[in-house]
Design a protein around this motif. Sequence first.
Motif, PDB file in Angstrom:
ATOM      1  N   THR A 284       0.902  -1.335  -0.131  1.00 13.47           N
ATOM      2  CA  THR A 284       0.024  -0.133  -0.003  1.00 13.47           C
ATOM      3  C   THR A 284       0.905   1.121  -0.104  1.00 13.47           C
ATOM      4  O   THR A 284       0.759   2.207  -0.813  1.00 13.47           O
ATOM      5  CB  THR A 284      -0.866   0.108   1.431  1.00 13.47           C
ATOM      6  N   VAL A 285       2.020   1.166   0.842  1.00 18.91           N
ATOM      7  CA  VAL A 285       2.750   2.186   0.915  1.00 18.91           C
ATOM      8  C   VAL A 285       3.543   2.699  -0.497  1.00 18.91           C
ATOM      9  O   VAL A 285       3.596   3.558  -1.064  1.00 18.91           O
ATOM     10  CB  VAL A 285       3.731   2.343   2.202  1.00 18.91           C
ATOM     11  N   ALA A 286       3.911   1.424  -1.007  1.00 19.34           N
ATOM     12  CA  ALA A 286       4.575   1.707  -2.359  1.00 19.34           C
ATOM     13  C   ALA A 286       3.636   2.299  -3.496  1.00 19.34           C
ATOM     14  O   ALA A 286       3.863   3.055  -4.176  1.00 19.34           O
ATOM     15  CB  ALA A 286       5.041   0.274  -2.697  1.00 19.34           C
ATOM     16  N   ASN A 287       2.319   1.592  -3.302  1.00 13.53           N
ATOM     17  CA  ASN A 287       1.557   2.194  -4.221  1.00 13.53           C
ATOM     18  C   ASN A 287       1.025   3.756  -4.085  1.00 13.53           C
ATOM     19  O   ASN A 287       0.728   4.496  -5.198  1.00 13.53           O
ATOM     20  CB  ASN A 287       0.136   1.459  -4.112  1.00 13.53           C
ATOM     21  N   VAL A 288       0.815   3.918  -2.846  1.00  9.76           N
ATOM     22  CA  VAL A 288       0.744   5.589  -2.680  1.00  9.76           C
ATOM     23  C   VAL A 288       1.790   6.480  -3.250  1.00  9.76           C
ATOM     24  O   VAL A 288       1.675   7.378  -3.906  1.00  9.76           O
ATOM     25  CB  VAL A 288       0.566   5.583  -1.046  1.00  9.76           C
ATOM     26  N   ARG A 289       3.158   5.814  -2.865  1.00  9.40           N
ATOM     27  CA  ARG A 289       4.322   6.535  -3.498  1.00  9.40           C
ATOM     28  C   ARG A 289       4.118   6.709  -5.078  1.00  9.40           C
ATOM     29  O   ARG A 289       4.523   7.729  -5.581  1.00  9.40           O
ATOM     30  CB  ARG A 289       5.498   5.898  -3.010  1.00  9.40           C
ATOM     31  N   ALA A 290       3.845   5.717  -5.677  1.00  7.09           N
ATOM     32  CA  ALA A 290       3.736   5.585  -7.218  1.00  7.09           C
ATOM     33  C   ALA A 290       2.761   6.577  -7.837  1.00  7.09           C
ATOM     34  O   ALA A 290       2.983   7.119  -8.604  1.00  7.09           O
ATOM     35  CB  ALA A 290       3.437   4.037  -7.462  1.00  7.09           C
ATOM     36  N   ALA A 291       1.642   6.765  -6.655  1.00 15.06           N
ATOM     37  CA  ALA A 291       0.407   7.504  -7.411  1.00 15.06           C
ATOM     38  C   ALA A 291       1.186   9.026  -7.351  1.00 15.06           C
ATOM     39  O   ALA A 291       0.755   9.851  -8.295  1.00 15.06           O
ATOM     40  CB  ALA A 291      -0.622   7.336  -6.496  1.00 15.06           C
ATOM     41  N   ILE A 292       1.955   9.295  -6.285  1.00 12.09           N
ATOM     42  CA  ILE A 292       2.188  10.575  -6.078  1.00 12.09           C
ATOM     43  C   ILE A 292       3.544  10.958  -7.314  1.00 12.09           C
ATOM     44  O   ILE A 292       3.213  11.824  -7.828  1.00 12.09           O
ATOM     45  CB  ILE A 292       2.939  10.847  -4.537  1.00 12.09           C
TER      46      ILE A 292
END
Lengths: 200, 200
Positions: free
Chosen positions: A180-188
């Motif tokens: 989840t943290v990686a997905n959020v970072r990718a989204a930003i």
Amino acid sequence: MTVQEADDGRSETQTAIMDATYRALCRRGYADLTMQSIADEFEKSKSLIHYHYDTKEELLAAFLDYLLDKFLAQVEVADDDDPTERLDTLVEALLSGPERAGDFQVAMLELRSQTPYVEAYREAFAANDEYLAGLLAETIRDGIEAGAFCDVDPERAAETILVMIDGARTRSVVFDDDDTVANVRAAIDGYVNSHLRRTE
Amino acid sequence: MTVQEADDGRSETQTAIMDATYRALCRRGYADLTMQSIADEFEKSKSLIHYHYDTKEELLAAFLDYLLDKFLAQVEVADDDDPTERLDTLVEALLSGPERAGDFQVAMLELRSQTPYVEAYREAFAANDEYLAGLLAETIRDGIEAGAFCDVDPERAAETILVMIDGARTRSVVFDDDDTVANVRAAIDGYVNSHLRRTE
């Protein structure tokens, strides 16, 4: 007066109280935090805590200021000349946070949820946010002038990034897996790449 | 069995308990919420609440499911054929929330901050989020197929929108002025317009 005092107006004792508060928040969260639980993490006398801060609320408002100072010290070390790298550094620092980030983000979300009840918290969060928005907007403005970023509204782009960072922090509390943290970072990163960066 | 029961498996009494919970959360926030404060908002006997839900935690996990059902009922009414309008409807509904949105968002942020301590809350938030992510991704996929949206990764775009919505909700608790909410909404619209919508 120590260098520390000259630097940020905080005495060594106050800095030690802030560090103790950090450890107490990571260990117990906000709901169970008391002056005593902070004293338990503090090497000197509990009376020193009461001497500097009348209430838990006053102490925690000071703690929020302390966090901003720590963040600024962290990003100043990088001191990137390139606006693209500087924006990366700021976003990375805002997202990764201090050590024990998971436990700490839980406590920070609890603290944020108390802003409607404690005016000192609301003021401290608002002041920090205003400062960070200014810092991000300045970096984006530099990037536009340097031709690295598209001609966006710097304040609005800064606000968008802060919305995503707050969203990432909130989500990381509910979904604490690494994915989840990686997905959020990718989204930003996706937003910054597609919306801000001028493609060659 | 009433139509309500056939529809969502919730009896009239359970729906009334959920409505009472909503009012109690708006009035007192989460920290002060007790079975008694929910009973105070409930027209029937308090024993009925205990009959249906053993603990406050069990009741609130059921309440989170109820919120998702209410949201789905709200957006199904719109039933837009056009994916662009459908995405607008979903984002608008997720951002505006139910009536007394301000008081309610405060309580929801308190509840979210408790997810590391109460497994039932974490599971309910995670299940809701997964459902919403699927709904947004499906809408974006439809929009790509219809040629209205750019050829983005639907799951990633859905995640980005949810990150911004969570950020908007978190920020609306700290900054409760109308300007902030409007800015956040503009930031999300900006992302959707520049990143998703295919310009003519």
